[in-house]
Enzyme design. Structure first.
Site, PDB file in Angstrom:
ATOM      1  N   LYS A   1      30.630  -4.285 -19.669  1.00  0.00           N
ATOM      2  CA  LYS A   1      32.027  -3.959 -19.375  1.00  0.00           C
ATOM      3  C   LYS A   1      32.741  -5.268 -19.051  1.00  0.00           C
ATOM      4  O   LYS A   1      32.510  -5.869 -17.995  1.00  0.00           O
ATOM      5  CB  LYS A   1      32.098  -2.990 -18.192  1.00  0.00           C
TER       6      LYS A   1
ATOM      7  N   LYS B   1      27.676   5.298 -23.253  1.00  0.00           N
ATOM      8  CA  LYS B   1      28.439   6.373 -23.899  1.00  0.00           C
ATOM      9  C   LYS B   1      27.505   7.227 -24.737  1.00  0.00           C
ATOM     10  O   LYS B   1      26.612   6.683 -25.407  1.00  0.00           O
ATOM     11  CB  LYS B   1      29.509   5.784 -24.825  1.00  0.00           C
TER      12      LYS B   1
ATOM     13  N   LYS C   1      28.418  -0.128 -12.511  1.00  0.00           N
ATOM     14  CA  LYS C   1      28.994  -1.393 -12.040  1.00  0.00           C
ATOM     15  C   LYS C   1      27.948  -2.303 -11.392  1.00  0.00           C
ATOM     16  O   LYS C   1      26.981  -1.821 -10.801  1.00  0.00           O
ATOM     17  CB  LYS C   1      30.100  -1.104 -11.007  1.00  0.00           C
TER      18      LYS C   1
ATOM     19  N   CYS D   1      27.560 -43.508  11.404  1.00  0.00           N
ATOM     20  CA  CYS D   1      27.826 -42.072  11.528  1.00  0.00           C
ATOM     21  C   CYS D   1      26.529 -41.331  11.186  1.00  0.00           C
ATOM     22  O   CYS D   1      25.998 -41.482  10.083  1.00  0.00           O
ATOM     23  CB  CYS D   1      28.949 -41.670  10.576  1.00  0.00           C
TER      24      CYS D   1
END
Ligand code: I6G
Length: 790
Positions: A125, A299, A323, A453
């Site tokens: 899809k 389908k 989905k 640092c």
């Protein structure tokens, strides 16, 4: 005698075929230039005979007049939506309802009581915008959006610009009226390119490919739509007058035959378990597909059964969308914190109210840089859309402005580094043009603390010891953190002074593990020059650049003193990177660390001569061009070099001798002025002399001894590796090719000599075949290496 109308028809039919081969089948049969010639011929004929221009002509895809508003279109056959399911059991329920709905019609099951299985057509899809395309007598007459399902918007002019939508159906046998339904979408690559272009031009970017597709298709000016990389994929039909096959897959096959694009992943399966297996397979491939999908659709294959099952509310009972977990979710921006990276870049990171996105809890997201914060218009307290696609770090893609609370706070870059308290400065972008350096503000902020640092120090050490750099086995991030925090290591060089007692005192270390770590550190003392350069962590010098520098220059001493203009002589080293390298080696602290590393026993391997292909490679004209003297471009530089007898000193003298300059044929007034002005500045003359002296030192100078190119068998050749190799990794294959003198590239072009294609090779192999480039499989590759002694 053919008439203009006949020639126009023939050209259109030919262009339609090529369009179909290019955009639908992905198999062009003629070069682009030939297509362009046919297209121009058609345009010229149509310009002579404007009365023969029709809307289905390939020349009409560029987009016509802008509209004031979209017209409305009534869908004779409604455009419905699909029912959704997430869990496998919901799918099994769907299948049960289908079988119950078909009742008697379904053949009996087997003797053991299992019911008969229904054939389903499965396809991904696509995440795009549903459209309906109406063809009458094979000609595209209308395009419409879904709208509310009964009435949509007339977007005919826009759909005509989508390259893989046929303006006229191919072949014959189509129904007199045929409505094709499907999805207009944007590929990931198209989306990335569109956003990159928008960022460059300061335009609006889209949050995801779906929004980009929808935004592009709903433009009143079809010329804008025409400029967007849209595609279409058909999944079904609407109104039809005429006959069509009686199965779902039969209809899609017929559409394909008429030139309408359909999904390449289409598959017919027997029964719901096979459909679920299809879902899982596509789910695994989801990230590798060139477009975004949000699920798969099943389908019922037989149309008579589709009719029998009918609809419930506005959803077909014969189809369902299974989905995938959503990739975008809403959440709240709790705070923005700042992280310090290896090169000191201070990057904003979004701290989020934890939210599940595609099955994973997300509580942080990258914000890249302050320009991105500005572009998003982000404020602390905002509701934001988070997107997580594949393995990519979650991103904030959009702010929901309507939900901004009254107490939302602006995001500010800190003035001091959150780790070491040093100043944070905005990077300056240096652009060199026409001999002048232009400075502009960059998007990156940097902590100026360097290795003082702790954040930068930790990252620098992690990089230094990593597998592709010094490859110190067993020195993981956690140990680096301990070493830095205990102040045992203040630079990479300190790794080589660690004592047994110091390591043993670290958390998690016993006698044996301490000895192992020290042995691994000891074993790293013989790196190749390339690994060492890479390990130094010079900004913008990745593994490839490090290899190139090592192979070309052959020694750290040369790299150490190399001037940017000289470095830029090497292939693929641009002037910006050359300046980064130069300033790295010019920095006193970096010099100390390198000296200490060498003093503490690091001994570089594979140091040697400058590579033979660079011997005497530089020309005086090139040097002049690199000096970026105003008004002196490549041709002027050649004329000047020739006039000065390839001698820099002669040229410097010539630059101040107006009459002699005037005598140089073809040299422009601007070039003469530029040259004179440039060498009148002592610093410029000194720079030119320094570059020349270095070219001599390195043996690259035009008067240096020209050694024979080392004669490596694959020197000058470009190879591409694609797919998987079984007997060696791709990196090993690459190293073998490079050792034989070949360059290994990531993409296939007309300049590629050979492609090595293992299983799984895809588009690169196709491109090689298209261009007629030699292709070797793994066995052939190994045989070739053996022949060449590799
Ligand atoms: O929105 C849709 C996406 C994909 C669809 C669809 C589809 O088939 C692959 N099929 C139908 C029948 C409908 N919407 C209504």
């Amino acid at each position: 005698m053919t008439t203009a109308a006949q020639r126009i028809a023939a050209l259109r039919a030919e262009l339609d075929q090529h369009n179909h081969r290019y955009y639908v089948l992905d198999q062009p049969s003629i070069p682009d230039a030939e297509y362009d010639r046919l297209f121009s011929a058609l345009k010229a004929l149509e310009a002579e005979h404007p009365e023969l221009i029709t809307a289905d002509s390939p020349t009409q895809r560029v987009g016509g007049q802008a509209l004031a508003e979209f017209g409305q279109v009534r869908h004779e056959v409604p455009m419905l939506s699909l029912g959704n399911a997430f869990a496998e059991d919901e799918l099994r329920d769907f299948d049960r309802r289908v079988r119950e709905g078909l009742g008697e019609q379904l053949p009996a099951g087997d003797l053991f009581g299992a019911g008969a299985e229904v054939a389903y057509v499965c396809e991904p899809k696509l995440d795009g915008l549903a459209v309906s395309l109406r063809y009458e007598d094979g000609v595209l007459v209308r395009g419409a959006t879904r709208g509310d399902g009964s009435t949509g918007e007339d977007i005919t002019a826009n759909v005509r610009t989508v390259r893989n939508i046929p303006l006229r159906l191919l072949d014959s046998g189509w129904p007199r009226v045929l409505e094709v339904r499907g999805e207009v979408y944007m590929s990931r690559a198209g989306f990335d390119a569109l956003n990159a272009r928008a960022l460059e031009s300061g335009g609006k970017t889209f949050a995801n490919p779906r929004n980009a597709a929808a935004g592009s298709l709903r433009q009143l000016d079809p010329k804008i739509t025409a400029s967007r990389p849209l595609s279409f994929c058909a999944y079904g039909i609407g109104q039809v007058e005429g006959s069509l096959p009686d199965t779902q897959s039969g209809i899609l096959a017929a559409l394909k035959g008429w030139g309408v694009p359909i999904s390449a992943e289409l598959q017919q399966v027997q029964g719901i378990e096979a459909a679920l297996a299809y879902y899982r397979r596509i789910g695994e491939q989801r990230d590798a597909l060139p477009y975004e999908i949000d699920g798969v659709v099943f389908k019922v294959e037989r149309l008579d059964w589709q009719r029998e099952l009918g609809f419930r509310a506005r959803e077909p009972r014969w189809a369902i969308a299974h989905k995938f977990p959503a990739r975008e979710e809403l959440t709240e921006l709790l705070d923005v914190e700042f992280q310090v990276g290896r090169t000191g870049a201070v990057t904003p990171v979004a701290r989020l109210k934890p939210v599940q996105v595609a099955g994973v809890t997300v509580s942080n997201a990258t914000l890249h840089n302050m320009d991105e914060v500005l572009r998003l218009g982000l404020m602390i307290g905002d509701t934001v859309i988070i997107r997580r696609a594949g393995d990519v770090i979650p991103q904030v893609v959009q702010v929901v402005r309507e939900r901004r609370p009254a107490d939302a706070r602006a995001v500010h870059i800190p003035e001091q580094c959150p780790v070491c308290g040093s100043a944070v400065e905005r990077t300056q972008l240096l652009k060199r043009s026409k001999g002048r350096a232009q400075v502009s503000e960059g998007a990156i902020y940097r902590c100026v603390g360097r290795l003082r640092c702790q954040a930068q120090l930790k990252q620098a050490i992690i990089h230094f010891v990593s597998r592709r750099a010094m490859d110190i086995d067993g020195l993981g991030e956690r140990i680096v953190e301990q070493l830095v925090e205990a102040e045992l290591v203040q630079s990479p060089a300190d790794l080589y002074t660690l004592s047994f007692e110091q390591v043993l005192a670290l958390e998690g270390f016993a006698e044996l593990s301490s000895r192992n770590l020290l042995a691994a550190i000891e074993a790293s003392k013989r790196p190749t020059l390339a690994r060492f350069i890479y390990a130094l962590g010079i900004p913008d010098v990745g593994e490839e650049t490090a290899k190139r520098l090592a192979r070309a220059l052959g020694s750290l001493a040369r790299l150490d003193v190399a001037l940017p203009e000289v470095l830029a002589w090497l292939p693929d080293i641009g002037l910006e990177v050359a300046h980064e390298i130069h300033s790295f080696f010019a920095d006193a602290h970096n010099r100390t660390v390198i000296t200490q590393l060498l003093a503490r026993g690091v001994l570089l391997q594979e140091e040697g001569e400058l590579q033979a292909e660079f011997a005497a490679c530089a020309r005086l004209a090139e040097l002049l061009a690199r000096l970026e003297i105003p008004g002196v471009a490549a041709t002027g530089a050649k004329r000047l070099a020739a006039a000065a007898g390839e001698d820099l000193e002669a040229l410097i003298a010539l630059s101040q001798d107006w009459l002699s300059l005037k005598a140089i044929k073809g040299l422009t007034e601007k070039a003469r002025e530029g040259l004179r002005g440039f060498f009148a500045v002592p610093a410029n003359t000194a720079r030119a002399r320094a570059i020349e002296a270095q070219l001599r030192d390195f043996g690259m100078h035009w008067q240096s001894e020209r050694r024979a190119v080392a004669g490596l068998p694959l020197a000058g050749q470009t190879w591409v590796l694609t797919g998987t190799l079984e007997s060696m990794s791709r990196d090993e294959g690459k190293a073998k090719l490079e050792a034989l003198g070949a360059k290994v590239a990531g993409s296939v072009s007309a300049k590629t000599h050979c492609v090595v294609a293992g299983p799984g090779a895809g588009s690169k192999l196709a491109r090689a075949n298209e261009l007629g480039i030699a292709v070797l499989d793994e066995a052939g590759f190994i045989a070739r290496l053996a022949e060449l002694g590799g």
